[in-house]
Design a protein around this motif. Sequence first.
Motif, short mmCIF file in Angstrom:
data_model
loop_
_atom_site.label_atom_id
_atom_site.label_comp_id
_atom_site.label_asym_id
_atom_site.label_seq_id
_atom_site.Cartn_x
_atom_site.Cartn_y
_atom_site.Cartn_z
N TRP A 40 24.53 41.37 19.73
CA TRP A 40 25.62 41.84 18.89
C TRP A 40 25.42 43.28 18.44
O TRP A 40 26.38 44.05 18.34
N ASN A 41 24.18 43.67 18.20
CA ASN A 41 23.90 45.06 17.82
C ASN A 41 24.27 46.02 18.94
O ASN A 41 24.79 47.12 18.69
N ARG A 56 28.07 46.15 18.96
CA ARG A 56 28.55 46.94 17.82
C ARG A 56 28.32 48.43 18.06
O ARG A 56 29.15 49.25 17.69
N THR A 90 30.57 43.34 25.67
CA THR A 90 31.46 44.47 25.39
C THR A 90 32.55 44.60 26.44
O THR A 90 33.72 44.80 26.12
#
Length: 274
Positions: A17-18, A21, A123
């Motif tokens: 997730w990082n 993000r 993504t």
Amino acid sequence: MPLAGRSRAYWAVADCWNIVRRTLVHYRRKPVFIAWQLGFPIVSVLLYGYVFGGAMRPPGGGDGGTAADYRAYLMPGMFVTTMAFGFMSTATAVVTDAQKGVTDRFRSMPMAPSAVVTGRGVTDLLTACAELTILAATALAMGWRADGGVAATAGAFALLLWLRFALIWLGVWLGLVLPNAEAAGSLYAVAFPLTMISSIFVPTSTMPGWLGAVAAWNPLSSTASAARGLFGNEVASDGSWVQENALLMAVVWPLAVTAVCLPLAVRRFRGLSR
């Protein structure tokens, strides 16, 4: 739970997730990149649907077929084209990060090794969902309709995302193999004929026999034909086995691509430290 006591699975998801993000923040700060990626499909739809659409006739329409009928045939194919071209964006992003040392920096940090690759995949799937949403809205404005029902329509979009998922691993592998972003840009020379020699724009039955056979076995043709059937649009089959079983092959082809490209991408990624 203390940070030290959390499982590997937790950190794999958190680190993934990082990475996602980080890319989304990059898009927000430099919107020109995502604007072009999301805007290009609209330009393509308008170009093929209106500029060329007046000279085209839908399959089975005869002389009475209209440009609107052809656009109804074209739209599922344009969805497939957008998903297919996505592997170039993946390759460019991966090779750019590798070229700038970002990938090596991630690998040197205390994070899950899988996060760099899975973050890229998540993504790109999110971007693909945005592209399909924009394309579907554009298609509806142009008069296209999905008459196959809610479940069938959802299945068609799932097949499109399944194709994009498979091509993500091709893009990741190419991004790790190619030397620079300029080389990744040259992939268009491969993607363009791959989309043209298919049933995306015209039925394979209108091509010379040998070329039609090649186009029928193109994985993009299977996804395009399967999507048309699920959307309730006109399906032009040449009678070949692969076209008659387009739904099956729309699942099998991406599975085969994933089975080949995913191990290659993982092996190449692990070999970066050698």
